[in-house]
Design a protein around this motif. Structure first.
Motif, short mmCIF file in Angstrom:
data_model
loop_
_atom_site.label_atom_id
_atom_site.label_comp_id
_atom_site.label_asym_id
_atom_site.label_seq_id
_atom_site.Cartn_x
_atom_site.Cartn_y
_atom_site.Cartn_z
N PHE A 32 0.82 -1.21 0.00
CA PHE A 32 0.00 0.00 0.00
C PHE A 32 0.85 1.26 0.00
O PHE A 32 0.34 2.35 -0.22
N HIS A 33 2.13 1.14 0.26
CA HIS A 33 2.99 2.31 0.42
C HIS A 33 3.86 2.61 -0.79
O HIS A 33 4.75 3.44 -0.73
N PHE A 34 3.58 1.93 -1.92
CA PHE A 34 4.31 2.16 -3.16
C PHE A 34 3.31 2.35 -4.29
O PHE A 34 2.44 1.51 -4.49
N SER A 35 3.44 3.44 -5.03
CA SER A 35 2.60 3.68 -6.19
C SER A 35 3.50 3.81 -7.41
O SER A 35 4.52 4.52 -7.36
N ILE A 48 -5.46 6.38 -6.59
CA ILE A 48 -4.03 6.22 -6.78
C ILE A 48 -3.74 4.72 -6.81
O ILE A 48 -4.00 4.02 -5.83
N SER A 49 -3.25 4.24 -7.94
CA SER A 49 -2.92 2.81 -8.01
C SER A 49 -1.70 2.54 -7.15
O SER A 49 -0.83 3.39 -6.97
N ILE A 50 -1.65 1.33 -6.59
CA ILE A 50 -0.55 0.91 -5.72
C ILE A 50 -0.04 -0.45 -6.19
O ILE A 50 -0.58 -1.01 -7.14
N MET A 51 0.95 -0.98 -5.52
CA MET A 51 1.53 -2.25 -5.93
C MET A 51 0.63 -3.45 -5.61
O MET A 51 0.93 -4.56 -6.01
N ASN A 52 -0.45 -3.25 -4.88
CA ASN A 52 -1.43 -4.29 -4.62
C ASN A 52 -2.58 -4.06 -5.58
O ASN A 52 -3.37 -3.12 -5.43
N ALA A 53 -2.69 -4.89 -6.61
CA ALA A 53 -3.66 -4.68 -7.69
C ALA A 53 -5.11 -4.75 -7.23
O ALA A 53 -6.00 -4.26 -7.92
N ASN A 54 -5.38 -5.32 -6.06
CA ASN A 54 -6.75 -5.45 -5.58
C ASN A 54 -7.25 -4.20 -4.85
O ASN A 54 -8.40 -4.15 -4.45
N HIS A 55 -6.39 -3.24 -4.63
CA HIS A 55 -6.75 -2.06 -3.87
C HIS A 55 -6.20 -0.80 -4.54
O HIS A 55 -5.35 -0.88 -5.43
#
Length: 112
Positions: A32-35, A48-55
């Motif tokens: 959640f802390h990397f976009s 804002i997209s993040i490294m977790n594709a589900n969120h």
């Protein structure tokens, strides 16, 4: 499994107090802390997209507000680092407590 290639990155860096209070976070939380984007002036409600594709994260204040928030977590001050491709933003706490449907009640974790 390979990692996606990104040309820019924003890192949301929680305060030292958050890290001291909760210790080593799980990888699922760190995602959640990397976009894979550098953030510029975004309107309230922007995703804002993040490294977790589900969120994703959501801008919860407008750029005209004195403090900018993402998922209700305040971005603290100016960027810690910004070279145009990598931006490091200080935040007041980890996103875990502010992300809907993150984790489950069966997850044994000290995270809020």
């Amino acid at each position: 499994m390979t990692s996606p290639q990104v040309s820019s990155l924003t890192v949301f860096s929680p305060s030292d107090d958050s890290s001291a209070q909760f210790g080593q976070p799980p990888l699922s939380l760190l995602q959640f802390h990397f976009s894979p984007h550098t953030l510029r002036s975004l309107p309230r409600g922007a995703k804002i997209s993040i490294m977790n594709a589900n969120h994703s994260l959501t801008v919860t204040t407008s750029p005209s507000d004195y403090q900018v928030e993402t998922n209700g977590v305040t971005i603290v001050g100016l960027p810690v680092f910004n070279d145009g491709n990598l931006v490091v933003l200080g935040i007041e706490m980890f996103f875990r407590s502010r992300v809907p449907n993150f984790g489950s009640s069966s997850e044994s974790s000290p995270w809020p």
